[in-house]
Design a protein around this motif. Sequence first.
Motif, PDB file in Angstrom:
ATOM      1  N   GLY A 111      47.439  55.008  39.232  1.00  0.00           N
ATOM      2  CA  GLY A 111      47.100  54.832  37.831  1.00  0.00           C
ATOM      3  C   GLY A 111      47.393  53.429  37.340  1.00  0.00           C
ATOM      4  O   GLY A 111      46.642  52.868  36.532  1.00  0.00           O
ATOM      5  N   ALA A 112      48.498  52.845  37.834  1.00  0.00           N
ATOM      6  CA  ALA A 112      48.855  51.483  37.424  1.00  0.00           C
ATOM      7  C   ALA A 112      47.808  50.478  37.888  1.00  0.00           C
ATOM      8  O   ALA A 112      47.449  49.553  37.153  1.00  0.00           O
ATOM      9  CB  ALA A 112      50.228  51.120  37.982  1.00  0.00           C
ATOM     10  N   ILE A 113      47.293  50.650  39.094  1.00  0.00           N
ATOM     11  CA  ILE A 113      46.263  49.749  39.611  1.00  0.00           C
ATOM     12  C   ILE A 113      44.964  49.911  38.807  1.00  0.00           C
ATOM     13  O   ILE A 113      44.283  48.934  38.485  1.00  0.00           O
ATOM     14  CB  ILE A 113      46.023  50.016  41.106  1.00  0.00           C
ATOM     15  N   PHE A 114      44.625  51.151  38.466  1.00  0.00           N
ATOM     16  CA  PHE A 114      43.449  51.415  37.630  1.00  0.00           C
ATOM     17  C   PHE A 114      43.560  50.674  36.297  1.00  0.00           C
ATOM     18  O   PHE A 114      42.625  49.982  35.855  1.00  0.00           O
ATOM     19  CB  PHE A 114      43.320  52.920  37.413  1.00  0.00           C
ATOM     20  N   LEU A 115      44.711  50.777  35.652  1.00  0.00           N
ATOM     21  CA  LEU A 115      44.915  50.110  34.369  1.00  0.00           C
ATOM     22  C   LEU A 115      44.969  48.596  34.518  1.00  0.00           C
ATOM     23  O   LEU A 115      44.452  47.855  33.670  1.00  0.00           O
ATOM     24  CB  LEU A 115      46.197  50.633  33.718  1.00  0.00           C
ATOM     25  N   ARG A 116      45.587  48.128  35.594  1.00  0.00           N
ATOM     26  CA  ARG A 116      45.651  46.682  35.840  1.00  0.00           C
ATOM     27  C   ARG A 116      44.256  46.093  35.962  1.00  0.00           C
ATOM     28  O   ARG A 116      43.980  45.006  35.431  1.00  0.00           O
ATOM     29  CB  ARG A 116      46.447  46.418  37.120  1.00  0.00           C
ATOM     30  N   ASN A 117      43.372  46.811  36.628  1.00  0.00           N
ATOM     31  CA  ASN A 117      41.999  46.321  36.789  1.00  0.00           C
ATOM     32  C   ASN A 117      41.253  46.289  35.452  1.00  0.00           C
ATOM     33  O   ASN A 117      40.435  45.394  35.205  1.00  0.00           O
ATOM     34  CB  ASN A 117      41.250  47.189  37.792  1.00  0.00           C
ATOM     35  N   ILE A 118      41.525  47.274  34.597  1.00  0.00           N
ATOM     36  CA  ILE A 118      40.895  47.273  33.269  1.00  0.00           C
ATOM     37  C   ILE A 118      41.368  46.069  32.463  1.00  0.00           C
ATOM     38  O   ILE A 118      40.566  45.366  31.833  1.00  0.00           O
ATOM     39  CB  ILE A 118      41.208  48.589  32.529  1.00  0.00           C
ATOM     40  N   LEU A 119      42.667  45.788  32.487  1.00  0.00           N
ATOM     41  CA  LEU A 119      43.200  44.644  31.752  1.00  0.00           C
ATOM     42  C   LEU A 119      42.663  43.326  32.305  1.00  0.00           C
ATOM     43  O   LEU A 119      42.434  42.373  31.561  1.00  0.00           O
ATOM     44  CB  LEU A 119      44.729  44.650  31.809  1.00  0.00           C
ATOM     45  N   ARG A 120      42.421  43.293  33.588  1.00  0.00           N
ATOM     46  CA  ARG A 120      41.919  42.073  34.222  1.00  0.00           C
ATOM     47  C   ARG A 120      40.477  41.782  33.841  1.00  0.00           C
ATOM     48  O   ARG A 120      40.053  40.618  33.836  1.00  0.00           O
ATOM     49  CB  ARG A 120      42.049  42.217  35.745  1.00  0.00           C
ATOM     50  N   HIS A 121      39.711  42.821  33.499  1.00  0.00           N
ATOM     51  CA  HIS A 121      38.284  42.637  33.250  1.00  0.00           C
ATOM     52  C   HIS A 121      37.876  42.897  31.802  1.00  0.00           C
ATOM     53  O   HIS A 121      36.677  42.977  31.500  1.00  0.00           O
ATOM     54  CB  HIS A 121      37.472  43.548  34.180  1.00  0.00           C
ATOM     55  N   LYS A 122      38.834  43.020  30.884  1.00  0.00           N
ATOM     56  CA  LYS A 122      38.442  43.183  29.494  1.00  0.00           C
ATOM     57  C   LYS A 122      37.966  41.838  28.929  1.00  0.00           C
ATOM     58  O   LYS A 122      38.000  40.819  29.625  1.00  0.00           O
ATOM     59  CB  LYS A 122      39.590  43.776  28.674  1.00  0.00           C
ATOM     60  N   LYS A 123      37.499  41.816  27.696  1.00  0.00           N
ATOM     61  CA  LYS A 123      36.903  40.610  27.119  1.00  0.00           C
ATOM     62  C   LYS A 123      37.865  39.423  27.151  1.00  0.00           C
ATOM     63  O   LYS A 123      37.469  38.287  27.397  1.00  0.00           O
ATOM     64  CB  LYS A 123      36.442  40.886  25.688  1.00  0.00           C
ATOM     65  N   THR A 124      39.134  39.698  26.834  1.00  0.00           N
ATOM     66  CA  THR A 124      40.165  38.651  26.948  1.00  0.00           C
ATOM     67  C   THR A 124      41.065  39.044  28.111  1.00  0.00           C
ATOM     68  O   THR A 124      42.046  39.778  27.930  1.00  0.00           O
ATOM     69  CB  THR A 124      40.971  38.541  25.648  1.00  0.00           C
ATOM     70  N   PRO A 125      40.724  38.605  29.323  1.00  0.00           N
ATOM     71  CA  PRO A 125      41.400  39.105  30.533  1.00  0.00           C
ATOM     72  C   PRO A 125      42.904  38.836  30.531  1.00  0.00           C
ATOM     73  O   PRO A 125      43.382  37.831  30.003  1.00  0.00           O
ATOM     74  CB  PRO A 125      40.705  38.327  31.662  1.00  0.00           C
ATOM     75  N   MET A 126      43.634  39.760  31.136  1.00  0.00           N
ATOM     76  CA  MET A 126      45.072  39.623  31.316  1.00  0.00           C
ATOM     77  C   MET A 126      45.376  39.681  32.803  1.00  0.00           C
ATOM     78  O   MET A 126      44.981  40.617  33.498  1.00  0.00           O
ATOM     79  CB  MET A 126      45.822  40.747  30.595  1.00  0.00           C
ATOM     80  N   SER A 127      46.089  38.672  33.296  1.00  0.00           N
ATOM     81  CA  SER A 127      46.482  38.636  34.705  1.00  0.00           C
ATOM     82  C   SER A 127      47.975  38.879  34.820  1.00  0.00           C
ATOM     83  O   SER A 127      48.758  38.325  34.041  1.00  0.00           O
ATOM     84  CB  SER A 127      46.132  37.280  35.334  1.00  0.00           C
ATOM     85  N   PRO A 128      48.404  39.689  35.786  1.00  0.00           N
ATOM     86  CA  PRO A 128      49.826  39.975  35.936  1.00  0.00           C
ATOM     87  C   PRO A 128      50.631  38.720  36.249  1.00  0.00           C
ATOM     88  O   PRO A 128      50.174  37.826  36.964  1.00  0.00           O
ATOM     89  CB  PRO A 128      49.873  40.959  37.105  1.00  0.00           C
ATOM     90  N   VAL A 129      51.826  38.658  35.700  1.00  0.00           N
ATOM     91  CA  VAL A 129      52.766  37.605  36.050  1.00  0.00           C
ATOM     92  C   VAL A 129      53.583  38.025  37.263  1.00  0.00           C
ATOM     93  O   VAL A 129      53.792  37.251  38.193  1.00  0.00           O
ATOM     94  CB  VAL A 129      53.700  37.300  34.854  1.00  0.00           C
ATOM     95  N   VAL A 130      54.037  39.283  37.262  1.00  0.00           N
ATOM     96  CA  VAL A 130      54.840  39.831  38.355  1.00  0.00           C
ATOM     97  C   VAL A 130      54.456  41.295  38.527  1.00  0.00           C
ATOM     98  O   VAL A 130      54.201  41.997  37.542  1.00  0.00           O
ATOM     99  CB  VAL A 130      56.356  39.743  38.056  1.00  0.00           C
ATOM    100  N   ALA A 131      54.410  41.771  39.756  1.00  0.00           N
ATOM    101  CA  ALA A 131      54.219  43.192  40.044  1.00  0.00           C
ATOM    102  C   ALA A 131      55.296  43.630  41.028  1.00  0.00           C
ATOM    103  O   ALA A 131      55.333  43.158  42.165  1.00  0.00           O
ATOM    104  CB  ALA A 131      52.827  43.451  40.622  1.00  0.00           C
ATOM    105  N   ASN A 132      56.190  44.497  40.579  1.00  0.00           N
ATOM    106  CA  ASN A 132      57.268  44.999  41.430  1.00  0.00           C
ATOM    107  C   ASN A 132      56.904  46.363  41.997  1.00  0.00           C
ATOM    108  O   ASN A 132      56.468  47.259  41.256  1.00  0.00           O
ATOM    109  CB  ASN A 132      58.575  45.107  40.637  1.00  0.00           C
ATOM    110  N   LYS A 133      57.101  46.521  43.303  1.00  0.00           N
ATOM    111  CA  LYS A 133      56.755  47.768  43.979  1.00  0.00           C
ATOM    112  C   LYS A 133      58.011  48.614  44.210  1.00  0.00           C
ATOM    113  O   LYS A 133      59.036  48.114  44.657  1.00  0.00           O
ATOM    114  CB  LYS A 133      56.075  47.475  45.322  1.00  0.00           C
ATOM    115  N   TYR A 134      57.881  49.895  43.911  1.00  0.00           N
ATOM    116  CA  TYR A 134      58.992  50.832  44.049  1.00  0.00           C
ATOM    117  C   TYR A 134      58.516  52.078  44.798  1.00  0.00           C
ATOM    118  O   TYR A 134      57.319  52.334  44.902  1.00  0.00           O
ATOM    119  CB  TYR A 134      59.504  51.272  42.670  1.00  0.00           C
ATOM    120  N   PHE A 135      59.479  52.845  45.282  1.00  0.00           N
ATOM    121  CA  PHE A 135      59.214  54.207  45.711  1.00  0.00           C
ATOM    122  C   PHE A 135      59.644  55.139  44.590  1.00  0.00           C
ATOM    123  O   PHE A 135      60.745  54.986  44.035  1.00  0.00           O
ATOM    124  CB  PHE A 135      59.976  54.557  46.988  1.00  0.00           C
ATOM    125  N   LEU A 136      58.800  56.099  44.242  1.00  0.00           N
ATOM    126  CA  LEU A 136      59.187  57.162  43.339  1.00  0.00           C
ATOM    127  C   LEU A 136      59.923  58.210  44.172  1.00  0.00           C
ATOM    128  O   LEU A 136      59.397  58.702  45.169  1.00  0.00           O
ATOM    129  CB  LEU A 136      57.968  57.779  42.674  1.00  0.00           C
TER     130      LEU A 136
END
Length: 353
Positions: A111-136
């Motif tokens: 779900g996080a990747i899905f949302l990240r892609n939406i933010l990246r391709h919206k009219k005013t794109p947002m690019s991540p500064v940091v992405a931390n990976k965890y195990f749930l």
Amino acid sequence: MPVVIKPLPVEMREEALSFIQPYESECVNLAAEILRGGDNCWRVVHIDEASQTETLAGLFALKKKRSLFFCLPFAKYKSSFDKKNCAEAQKPLADFFESNEPFCINGEAVGAIFLRNILRHKKTPMSPVVANKYFLMTLEAPQNKKAVHALNSGGGLRVVQATAADYERLLPLELGYQREEVVPASFDISDAALAAAFKHELGQGLTFALCDGSRPIAKARISACGLRHCMLGGVYTIPSERKKGRASFLVRQIISLFESGLDGQRQTAGGQNCSQGLNAGGGSIDSGKPCSFGIASDSCAFVDFRPSLAFNGFCLYAKQENAAALALYKSLGFEARGEYLLVYYVIRKRFCP
């Protein structure tokens, strides 16, 4: 439009909580937000164009420029209907995020990747500064006996439930935790901002400390209480006390505290919820004597709107590269059940957890 974003009204809260229930260990923070009844929760609704009937497809919570919590099962593409929802939800979500930008995406990886892609391709794109990976990681009830039985700490150590009065004693531990485990090195966030967030957190009454006399040497927190799960977080031991089993003892005792208040209640009508279990524990695991370290047995002030569901376990997320933390949680009976992402966007002076 087949998919629309709508606010979550109070009268639909129980429907939303029922929707979350099968996925709750992945989105305890979202469940907690819905239980609080705030106006920052939103629905992803699929509308059948022929009948105009609405179907709840997903939920998320976002205060502007804060963490985005979500439950978007369709992002996992388990059916053709999910795939259709994924495609049709992208534009309304992108439109929503034009005026409601998050500081951080916080949740299960797909779900996080899905949302990240939406933010990246919206009219005013947002690019991540940091992405931390965890195990749930989850610890489901009934628990592994290693994590349930009461332990003898030895050496006079004791676990207490901290309150706002303990702010100055615990602040060095919190700052150490934030700098080592949470705040990206590239972020310009002051100690004062972190301290202010921690002071607010202590007022919620779910922080615990392991003390050697009056000196705190480790801390941990129940960061969210949902329908059936509690999320553990903020686990930190001061450097001089590491590799001595301090964090393990603290987490085991917190688990035992919740279990002692809930043991035998799971099969009764209605069960008990997480906050009731904490109150039943009396606020301090070592409650034989009064303690000057700010113990307050009634410090959990919750308004409980949840359905009558029995407590079902704990969850947490641990950095994938933190071998020591993973070993600790596995020794307590936690099992990795998926990946979790924290995706940070805006470098801000004020820290928003």
